[in-house]
Motif scaffolding. Structure first.
Motif, PDB file in Angstrom:
ATOM      1  N   SER A  19       0.874  -1.179   0.000  1.00 53.03           N
ATOM      2  CA  SER A  19       0.000   0.000   0.000  1.00 53.03           C
ATOM      3  C   SER A  19       0.906   1.222   0.000  1.00 53.03           C
ATOM      4  CB  SER A  19      -0.859  -0.024   1.271  1.00 53.03           C
ATOM      5  OG  SER A  19      -1.248   1.276   1.640  1.00 53.03           O
ATOM      6  N   THR A  20       0.576   2.201  -0.815  1.00 57.46           N
ATOM      7  CA  THR A  20       1.412   3.421  -0.807  1.00 57.46           C
ATOM      8  C   THR A  20       1.311   4.114   0.549  1.00 57.46           C
ATOM      9  OG1 THR A  20      -0.403   4.649  -1.869  1.00 57.46           O
ATOM     10  CG2 THR A  20       1.369   3.824  -3.306  1.00 57.46           C
ATOM     11  N   LYS A  45      -2.058  -4.886  -1.221  1.00 61.06           N
ATOM     12  CA  LYS A  45      -2.965  -4.798  -0.063  1.00 61.06           C
ATOM     13  C   LYS A  45      -3.483  -3.369   0.078  1.00 61.06           C
ATOM     14  CE  LYS A  45      -0.997  -8.591   2.539  1.00 61.06           C
ATOM     15  NZ  LYS A  45      -0.044  -8.995   3.569  1.00 61.06           N
ATOM     16  N   ARG A  47      -5.619  -0.298   0.809  1.00 62.16           N
ATOM     17  CA  ARG A  47      -6.552  -0.120   1.934  1.00 62.16           C
ATOM     18  C   ARG A  47      -7.542   0.998   1.657  1.00 62.16           C
ATOM     19  NH1 ARG A  47      -4.030   1.744   6.306  1.00 62.16           N
ATOM     20  NH2 ARG A  47      -1.866   1.931   5.622  1.00 62.16           N
ATOM     21  N   GLY A  48      -8.811   0.753   1.998  1.00 63.33           N
ATOM     22  CA  GLY A  48      -9.832   1.781   1.899  1.00 63.33           C
ATOM     23  C   GLY A  48     -10.234   2.262   3.275  1.00 63.33           C
ATOM     24  N   ARG A  49     -11.215   3.130   3.330  1.00 68.51           N
ATOM     25  CA  ARG A  49     -11.716   3.627   4.614  1.00 68.51           C
ATOM     26  C   ARG A  49     -12.498   2.525   5.320  1.00 68.51           C
ATOM     27  NH1 ARG A  49     -15.547   7.060   3.504  1.00 68.51           N
ATOM     28  NH2 ARG A  49     -15.610   7.936   5.572  1.00 68.51           N
ATOM     29  N   ARG A  52     -11.982  -1.334   4.735  1.00 69.64           N
ATOM     30  CA  ARG A  52     -12.252  -2.005   3.459  1.00 69.64           C
ATOM     31  C   ARG A  52     -10.954  -2.164   2.659  1.00 69.64           C
ATOM     32  NH1 ARG A  52     -17.175   1.487   3.628  1.00 69.64           N
ATOM     33  NH2 ARG A  52     -15.870   3.128   2.770  1.00 69.64           N
ATOM     34  N   TRP A  54      -8.975  -1.869  -1.090  1.00 69.29           N
ATOM     35  CA  TRP A  54      -9.055  -1.032  -2.298  1.00 69.29           C
ATOM     36  C   TRP A  54      -8.395  -1.819  -3.422  1.00 69.29           C
ATOM     37  CZ3 TRP A  54     -11.718   3.268  -3.392  1.00 69.29           C
ATOM     38  CH2 TRP A  54     -11.387   3.999  -4.526  1.00 69.29           C
ATOM     39  N   TYR A  62      -2.355   5.275  -7.921  1.00 65.77           N
ATOM     40  CA  TYR A  62      -2.257   5.011  -6.480  1.00 65.77           C
ATOM     41  C   TYR A  62      -1.133   5.870  -5.941  1.00 65.77           C
ATOM     42  CZ  TYR A  62      -4.492   0.911  -8.466  1.00 65.77           C
ATOM     43  OH  TYR A  62      -5.307   0.089  -9.193  1.00 65.77           O
ATOM     44  N   MET A  63      -1.470   6.828  -5.084  1.00 62.47           N
ATOM     45  CA  MET A  63      -0.403   7.682  -4.560  1.00 62.47           C
ATOM     46  C   MET A  63      -0.739   8.118  -3.138  1.00 62.47           C
ATOM     47  SD  MET A  63      -0.863  11.255  -6.653  1.00 62.47           S
ATOM     48  CE  MET A  63      -2.426  12.151  -6.703  1.00 62.47           C
ATOM     49  N   SER A  64       0.318   8.380  -2.380  1.00 63.78           N
ATOM     50  CA  SER A  64       0.153   8.865  -1.005  1.00 63.78           C
ATOM     51  C   SER A  64       1.071  10.047  -0.803  1.00 63.78           C
ATOM     52  CB  SER A  64       0.498   7.769   0.008  1.00 63.78           C
ATOM     53  OG  SER A  64      -0.403   6.695  -0.111  1.00 63.78           O
ATOM     54  N   LYS A 115     -18.378   6.591  -8.225  1.00 63.82           N
ATOM     55  CA  LYS A 115     -17.097   6.910  -7.574  1.00 63.82           C
ATOM     56  C   LYS A 115     -15.907   6.545  -8.460  1.00 63.82           C
ATOM     57  CE  LYS A 115     -14.693   5.787  -3.242  1.00 63.82           C
ATOM     58  NZ  LYS A 115     -14.881   5.518  -1.809  1.00 63.82           N
ATOM     59  N   LEU A 120      -7.730   7.886   1.710  1.00 62.30           N
ATOM     60  CA  LEU A 120      -7.525   7.354   3.055  1.00 62.30           C
ATOM     61  C   LEU A 120      -6.535   8.260   3.763  1.00 62.30           C
ATOM     62  CD1 LEU A 120      -7.959   5.048   5.112  1.00 62.30           C
ATOM     63  CD2 LEU A 120      -5.989   3.898   4.070  1.00 62.30           C
ATOM     64  N   GLY A 138      -3.748   9.277   1.228  1.00 62.43           N
ATOM     65  CA  GLY A 138      -3.662   8.208   0.216  1.00 62.43           C
ATOM     66  C   GLY A 138      -4.792   8.381  -0.781  1.00 62.43           C
ATOM     67  N   MET A 139      -4.447   8.438  -2.052  1.00 59.22           N
ATOM     68  CA  MET A 139      -5.450   8.715  -3.092  1.00 59.22           C
ATOM     69  C   MET A 139      -5.435   7.619  -4.149  1.00 59.22           C
ATOM     70  SD  MET A 139      -4.526  12.751  -3.542  1.00 59.22           S
ATOM     71  CE  MET A 139      -2.943  12.789  -2.690  1.00 59.22           C
ATOM     72  N   GLY A 140      -6.589   7.097  -4.458  1.00 55.48           N
ATOM     73  CA  GLY A 140      -6.712   6.107  -5.528  1.00 55.48           C
ATOM     74  C   GLY A 140      -7.701   6.619  -6.560  1.00 55.48           C
TER      75      GLY A 140
HETATM   76  C1  BTN Z   1     -11.852   4.740   0.226  1.00 54.36           C
HETATM   77  O1  BTN Z   1     -12.608   5.350  -0.522  1.00 54.36           O
HETATM   78  O2  BTN Z   1     -12.240   3.785   0.913  1.00 54.36           O
HETATM   79  C2  BTN Z   1     -10.411   5.169   0.316  1.00 54.36           C
HETATM   80  C3  BTN Z   1      -9.558   4.499  -0.706  1.00 54.36           C
HETATM   81  C4  BTN Z   1      -8.111   4.965  -0.677  1.00 54.36           C
HETATM   82  C5  BTN Z   1      -7.255   4.220  -1.672  1.00 54.36           C
HETATM   83  C6  BTN Z   1      -5.879   4.791  -1.786  1.00 54.36           C
HETATM   84  S1  BTN Z   1      -4.953   4.053  -3.101  1.00 54.36           S
HETATM   85  C7  BTN Z   1      -3.505   4.830  -2.533  1.00 54.36           C
HETATM   86  C8  BTN Z   1      -3.528   4.734  -1.024  1.00 54.36           C
HETATM   87  N1  BTN Z   1      -2.999   3.462  -0.595  1.00 54.36           N
HETATM   88  C9  BTN Z   1      -3.915   2.705  -0.004  1.00 54.36           C
HETATM   89  O3  BTN Z   1      -3.714   1.570   0.459  1.00 54.36           O
HETATM   90  N2  BTN Z   1      -5.076   3.342   0.048  1.00 54.36           N
HETATM   91  C10 BTN Z   1      -4.989   4.653  -0.565  1.00 54.36           C
END
Ligand code: BTN
Length: 256
Positions: A19-20, A45, A47-49, A52, A54, A62-64, A115, A120, A138-140
């Motif tokens: 995950s970034t 792996k 990760r979402g909010r 959850r 992603w 995919y960037m953080s 969406k 995150l 973290g932005m996807g």
């Molecule tokens: C959501 O809407 O649930 C948030 C999703 C966030 C996804 C991005 S992808 C880059 C960064 N790395 C992760 O593991 N998650 C965020």
């Protein structure tokens, strides 16, 4: 290899990561500066909010972004609105005319009601609790691939008519918009960001449902407070909501 992509940002580009956000946390622990951006081609792996996952195959962004904002902890989450506004404006600039690009509380971006982007945010306080040590956004963004089993319907930029956009192009556009809005936020406070964000907000003034882990609240979406909490007008008064997922209320499919 690190690359300086703007006067204030340093880019670290990676192939496949867990995950970034995990990478950004690792760099935060190493003490890197404000403005370190981690970009990966895919995540094993993601990760979402709210715990959850992603879905993160190659083809999407995919960037953080690791920041060290010099603001009180109560103001730090405002920067999530800076970021979602930046992505929405970057997407709007490449979308065909007639496309609807909205933001959805707290930090999602919708294209034609579905969406395309989620965020995150993770943060850590300084040991005395007085200020933010680091904040990771973290932005996807779904450019080519989107899951079909999400609670909120998802789409891709390609499905919505955006063609020929590379992941790198979108990154640069988003970062340019982010830097401009971050500058305004620093100089002028949350007011202009909130105003621009609300001008694109899905469901504003409409009936919505906010789903919490164990509950759901219904009411009318009345705006954002000074910290970015969602103001929900209910029969029992206006409530300030700090977490949850927003859906159109059953009787208003347009709100999303
Ligand atoms: C959501 O809407 O649930 C948030 C999703 C966030 C996804 C991005 S992808 C880059 C960064 N790395 C992760 O593991 N998650 C965020």
């Amino acid at each position: 290899m690190d690359t300086v992509i703007s006067p204030t940002l340093c880019l670290i580009r990676l192939n496949d990561v867990t995950s970034t956000n995990d990478e950004a946390r690792r760099y935060a622990a190493l003490g890197v500066n404000d403005g370190t951006l981690i970009w990966a081609d895919s995540q094993s792996k993601g990760r979402g909010r709210q715990g959850r996952t992603w879905t993160s195959p190659p083809g999407n962004l995919y960037m953080s972004l690791l920041l060290r904002p010099d603001v009180p902890p109560a103001d730090a989450l405002q920067i999530g609105f800076v970021a979602s506004l930046a992505i929405a404006e970057a997407v709007d600039a490449v979308a065909p005319s007639g496309t609807t690009v909205q933001v959805k509380w707290p930090n999602d971006v919708l294209v034609n009601g579905k969406k395309v982007c989620g965020m995150l945010l993770e943060s850590s306080m300084k040991s005395d609790g007085s200020a933010v040590d680091w904040l990771i956004i973290g932005m996807g963004v779904n450019i080519k691939v989107a899951p079909d089993d999400t609670p909120y319907p998802a789409t891709t930029l390609e499905n919505e008519g955006v063609s020929g956009l590379t992941v790198g192009d979108l990154l640069i556009r988003a970062i340019n918009r982010f830097e401009e809005w971050r500058g305004r936020w620093t100089a002028e406070g949350f007011g202009p960001v909130r105003e621009a964000w609300l001008a694109r907000a899905a469901g504003l003034g409409k009936p919505i449902e906010v789903r919490l882990p164990d509950d759901a609240l219904k009411g009318t979406f009345r705006g954002l407070d000074d910290a970015g909490a969602l103001m929900l007008e209910t029969p029992d008064g206006t409530r300030q909501i700090t977490m949850g997922d927003v859906f159109p209320a059953d009787d208003d499919a347009e709100a999303g």
